[in-house]
Design a protein around this motif. Structure first.
Motif, PDB file in Angstrom:
ATOM      1  N   LEU A 188       0.824  -1.207   0.000  1.00 37.59           N
ATOM      2  CA  LEU A 188       0.000   0.000   0.000  1.00 37.59           C
ATOM      3  C   LEU A 188       0.859   1.258   0.000  1.00 37.59           C
ATOM      4  N   ASP A 189       1.943   1.251   0.781  1.00 37.68           N
ATOM      5  CA  ASP A 189       2.836   2.410   0.824  1.00 37.68           C
ATOM      6  C   ASP A 189       3.476   2.656  -0.544  1.00 37.68           C
ATOM      7  N   ALA A 190       3.841   1.576  -1.232  1.00 38.20           N
ATOM      8  CA  ALA A 190       4.446   1.726  -2.563  1.00 38.20           C
ATOM      9  C   ALA A 190       3.446   2.347  -3.533  1.00 38.20           C
ATOM     10  N   TRP A 191       2.198   1.924  -3.432  1.00 42.22           N
ATOM     11  CA  TRP A 191       1.143   2.483  -4.294  1.00 42.22           C
ATOM     12  C   TRP A 191       0.917   3.958  -3.979  1.00 42.22           C
ATOM     13  N   ARG A 192       0.913   4.303  -2.713  1.00 43.08           N
ATOM     14  CA  ARG A 192       0.701   5.700  -2.337  1.00 43.08           C
ATOM     15  C   ARG A 192       1.884   6.566  -2.777  1.00 43.08           C
ATOM     16  N   ASP A 193       3.086   6.023  -2.655  1.00 43.55           N
ATOM     17  CA  ASP A 193       4.276   6.758  -3.094  1.00 43.55           C
ATOM     18  C   ASP A 193       4.272   6.993  -4.601  1.00 43.55           C
ATOM     19  N   ALA A 194       3.514   6.156  -5.346  1.00 47.01           N
ATOM     20  CA  ALA A 194       3.405   6.316  -6.801  1.00 47.01           C
ATOM     21  C   ALA A 194       2.208   7.192  -7.161  1.00 47.01           C
ATOM     22  N   ASP A 195       1.879   8.146  -6.279  1.00 43.78           N
ATOM     23  CA  ASP A 195       0.757   9.069  -6.499  1.00 43.78           C
ATOM     24  C   ASP A 195      -0.578   8.341  -6.585  1.00 43.78           C
ATOM     25  N   ASP A 196      -0.735   7.314  -5.757  1.00 40.89           N
ATOM     26  CA  ASP A 196      -2.004   6.572  -5.695  1.00 40.89           C
ATOM     27  C   ASP A 196      -2.379   5.992  -7.051  1.00 40.89           C
ATOM     28  N   ARG A 197      -1.384   5.468  -7.744  1.00 40.89           N
ATOM     29  CA  ARG A 197      -1.615   4.836  -9.035  1.00 40.89           C
ATOM     30  C   ARG A 197      -0.724   3.607  -9.135  1.00 40.89           C
ATOM     31  N   GLY A 198      -1.228   2.579  -9.817  1.00 41.23           N
ATOM     32  CA  GLY A 198      -0.377   1.437 -10.094  1.00 41.23           C
ATOM     33  C   GLY A 198      -1.019   0.108  -9.767  1.00 41.23           C
ATOM     34  N   VAL A 199      -0.266  -0.944 -10.076  1.00 40.55           N
ATOM     35  CA  VAL A 199      -0.728  -2.321  -9.933  1.00 40.55           C
ATOM     36  C   VAL A 199       0.037  -3.009  -8.816  1.00 40.55           C
ATOM     37  N   LEU A 200      -0.693  -3.736  -7.976  1.00 40.20           N
ATOM     38  CA  LEU A 200      -0.093  -4.568  -6.940  1.00 40.20           C
ATOM     39  C   LEU A 200      -0.208  -6.018  -7.377  1.00 40.20           C
ATOM     40  N   GLU A 201       0.921  -6.706  -7.437  1.00 41.91           N
ATOM     41  CA  GLU A 201       0.964  -8.095  -7.889  1.00 41.91           C
ATOM     42  C   GLU A 201       1.283  -8.982  -6.688  1.00 41.91           C
ATOM     43  N   LEU A 202       0.270  -9.678  -6.202  1.00 43.44           N
ATOM     44  CA  LEU A 202       0.427 -10.555  -5.048  1.00 43.44           C
ATOM     45  C   LEU A 202      -0.266 -11.883  -5.315  1.00 43.44           C
ATOM     46  N   PRO A 203       0.238 -12.971  -4.730  1.00 38.73           N
ATOM     47  CA  PRO A 203      -0.353 -14.292  -4.979  1.00 38.73           C
ATOM     48  C   PRO A 203      -1.797 -14.378  -4.489  1.00 38.73           C
ATOM     49  N   THR A 204      -2.540 -15.289  -5.101  1.00 39.20           N
ATOM     50  CA  THR A 204      -3.879 -15.601  -4.621  1.00 39.20           C
ATOM     51  C   THR A 204      -3.802 -16.000  -3.151  1.00 39.20           C
ATOM     52  N   GLY A 205      -4.686 -15.438  -2.331  1.00 45.75           N
ATOM     53  CA  GLY A 205      -4.691 -15.749  -0.908  1.00 45.75           C
ATOM     54  C   GLY A 205      -3.836 -14.823  -0.067  1.00 45.75           C
ATOM     55  N   ALA A 206      -3.166 -13.828  -0.714  1.00 45.99           N
ATOM     56  CA  ALA A 206      -2.271 -12.938   0.022  1.00 45.99           C
ATOM     57  C   ALA A 206      -2.986 -11.715   0.589  1.00 45.99           C
ATOM     58  N   GLY A 207      -4.286 -11.576   0.331  1.00 46.38           N
ATOM     59  CA  GLY A 207      -5.048 -10.491   0.934  1.00 46.38           C
ATOM     60  C   GLY A 207      -5.061  -9.204   0.139  1.00 46.38           C
ATOM     61  N   LYS A 208      -5.232  -9.317  -1.171  1.00 45.97           N
ATOM     62  CA  LYS A 208      -5.290  -8.103  -2.003  1.00 45.97           C
ATOM     63  C   LYS A 208      -6.520  -7.256  -1.656  1.00 45.97           C
ATOM     64  N   THR A 209      -7.633  -7.922  -1.334  1.00 47.81           N
ATOM     65  CA  THR A 209      -8.851  -7.191  -0.975  1.00 47.81           C
ATOM     66  C   THR A 209      -8.633  -6.335   0.268  1.00 47.81           C
ATOM     67  N   VAL A 210      -7.910  -6.873   1.227  1.00 47.78           N
ATOM     68  CA  VAL A 210      -7.630  -6.149   2.471  1.00 47.78           C
ATOM     69  C   VAL A 210      -6.861  -4.863   2.180  1.00 47.78           C
ATOM     70  N   ILE A 211      -5.884  -4.944   1.276  1.00 50.00           N
ATOM     71  CA  ILE A 211      -5.098  -3.759   0.916  1.00 50.00           C
ATOM     72  C   ILE A 211      -5.996  -2.712   0.268  1.00 50.00           C
ATOM     73  N   ALA A 212      -6.875  -3.148  -0.628  1.00 48.77           N
ATOM     74  CA  ALA A 212      -7.773  -2.217  -1.296  1.00 48.77           C
ATOM     75  C   ALA A 212      -8.701  -1.529  -0.301  1.00 48.77           C
ATOM     76  N   ILE A 213      -9.194  -2.263   0.671  1.00 52.67           N
ATOM     77  CA  ILE A 213     -10.084  -1.680   1.675  1.00 52.67           C
ATOM     78  C   ILE A 213      -9.335  -0.626   2.495  1.00 52.67           C
ATOM     79  N   GLU A 214      -8.094  -0.900   2.839  1.00 50.10           N
ATOM     80  CA  GLU A 214      -7.300   0.086   3.578  1.00 50.10           C
ATOM     81  C   GLU A 214      -7.048   1.327   2.723  1.00 50.10           C
ATOM     82  N   ALA A 215      -6.856   1.129   1.406  1.00 49.40           N
ATOM     83  CA  ALA A 215      -6.694   2.275   0.505  1.00 49.40           C
ATOM     84  C   ALA A 215      -7.949   3.148   0.509  1.00 49.40           C
ATOM     85  N   MET A 216      -9.129   2.526   0.517  1.00 51.55           N
ATOM     86  CA  MET A 216     -10.377   3.288   0.571  1.00 51.55           C
ATOM     87  C   MET A 216     -10.455   4.101   1.858  1.00 51.55           C
TER      88      MET A 216
END
Length: 450
Positions: free
Chosen positions: A86-114
């Motif tokens: 999430l910090d890397a995405w925010r440092d990129a001006d709130d833009r970009g793609v996060l590549e994480l394995p299935t089951g790694a909690g991508k939804t959780v990161i998105a909710i924190e971004a919201m």
């Protein structure tokens, strides 16, 4: 000079006093519109246009987004790698793609971004199943109504979940209604039609989620332009053993029966002889398209194409794979198993022979939910599926996967592996078996996806 920005039908309209648009510095994507005498750009250029005007020291009258601030909170406590992502995405001006394995909690990161951005958000997902999963998760986490575009519902709220298909139809109308857009399984955005979703939305904050960003057709480059570059990536092996289950991949080669070998060699020879004579090398996707094109008026090309398909069916549905599957099912009778195939017909054969609940594209939504619910509560210990569980479905925990057949796609393999990587209560290892027909083209297919 003051410059006015407004949103119109999927575009950003740029107005300057007395038609002085031509005197403005170059602005990203902005072209003169002779009909109205102003400048105009695709809506996704909005953030870049704002930055360019700021650098030029020009005053901006911004009428593009007039959005309420949302007071959101979450009970989630991000893991270290999730916080880093999430910090890397925010440092990129709130833009970009996060590549994480299935089951790694991508939804959780998105909710924190919201939560951190506190702005109206559109979440775009590929399937109705995922729409319902996201909506259920957001309703449980936030004390606000959750809108839906898809599944027979068209209700817009400050936080709305949409399928890609519905977003494609609605984007032009709601392009100024959201400050953040989350593209789940963002690789779908590389599809020719779906790209317009991102182009028509003005949302300056854009978050893409995927287990595998790159596409064989290089369409991920378009995704990078519309959403942002890959901001963070973590590999399955980096998380296995701590945040995901430790795992083993076991490749088992099986021999074709004598009858299968004879048929396979004959079909494969027909195909190889034609492409050699035609000078087709298959070094890129266009070579295959050339063969398909020729098959329309060249009988030999059509024969070669049909022969290749027949050879593929033989090697992927080899009888001894089924025999080996029987021994795997017996060995893991106490485990939770998902069997993956590439062919619907084989799913039904396996379902009948081993009494396995079957899920295919033909399985109705209600029946699929019932099967997965019974798999989740332990009523069923194993299921067999043809591709439909690769992504877009919340698959209950399993610890053994058997890949009887599949494509050479790294994404498909990663998705299937991810289905068994949720951490186990007993700390046990997950196992993925690949059954590959020896001395066939399937060996190269298996190598590609690994």
């Amino acid at each position: 000079m003051s410059v006015r920005l407004t949103y119109e039908d999927g575009t950003i309209r740029v107005d300057a006093p007395e038609g002085a648009v031509d005197s403005l510095p170059p602005l990203p994507g902005v072209e003169a519109d002779p009909r109205t005498g102003n400048g105009r750009a695709p809506a996704h250029r909005y953030a870049a246009i704002r930055r360019a005007l700021s650098v030029a020291g020009l005053h901006v009258e911004d009428r593009v987004l007039d959005l309420p601030a949302l007071d959101l909170s979450t009970a989630y406590d991000l893991r270290e790698y999730q916080r880093e992502a999430l910090d890397a995405w925010r440092d990129a001006d709130d833009r970009g793609v996060l590549e994480l394995p299935t089951g790694a909690g991508k939804t959780v990161i998105a909710i924190e971004a919201m939560v951190e951005l506190g702005t109206p958000t559109l979440v775009v997902v590929p399937t109705i199943d995922l729409l319902e999963q996201w909506a259920t998760e957001l309703e449980a986490e936030f004390d606000v109504p959750i809108g839906r575009f898809g599944g027979g519902t068209q209700r817009q709220e400050a936080i709305t979940v949409s399928t890609y298909d519905s977003a494609y139809l609605k984007a032009e109308d709601v392009g100024d209604a959201f400050g953040l857009v989350v593209f789940d399984e963002v690789h779908h955005l590389g599809g020719e039609g779906y790209r317009d979703i991102a182009r028509l939305l003005a949302a300056p904050a854009r978050l893409g989620l995927t287990a595998t960003f790159e596409r064989p057709d290089d369409a991920h480059e378009v995704v990078a332009e519309l959403v942002g570059d890959r901001a963070y990536s973590v590999d399955v092996d980096d998380l296995a053993g701590e945040h995901l289950a430790p795992y083993d991949v076991r490749r088992i080669e099986v021999e074709l029966t004598p009858a299968e070998r004879e048929r396979y060699d004959a079909k494969q020879s027909t195909f190889v002889e034609y492409v050699r004579e035609a000078g087709i090398t298959f070094t890129n996707g266009s070579d295959y398209q050339e063969l398909v094109k020729r098959s329309g008026n060249d009988p030999r090309a059509r024969e070669a194409l049909l022969a290749k398909s027949a050879a593929r069916d033989i090697m992927m549905n080899a009888e001894r794979k089924i025999e080996r599957l029987a021994s795997i099912l017996d060995r893991h009778r106490e485990d939770r198993i998902i069997v993956f195939t590439a062919h619907t017909d084989l799913v039904y054969r396996l379902s009948e022979r081993f009494l396995l609940p079957a899920i295919t594209a033909e399985t109705g939504a209600e029946e699929r939910r019932e099967i997965l619910s019974r798999f989740r509560d332990g009523t069923y210990g194993r299921v067999v599926a043809a591709n439909v569980l690769d992504e877009g479905v919340d698959v209950p925990d399993a610890n053994v996967a058997v890949v009887l057949s599949g494509s050479g796609s790294e994404r498909e393999f990663t998705q299937r592996l991810g289905r068994i990587l949720r951490p186990k209560d007993d700390g046990g290892r997950a196992i993925l078996y690949e059954l590959v027909s020896a001395e066939t083209a399937e060996e190269r297919v298996a190598d590609r996806r690994r």
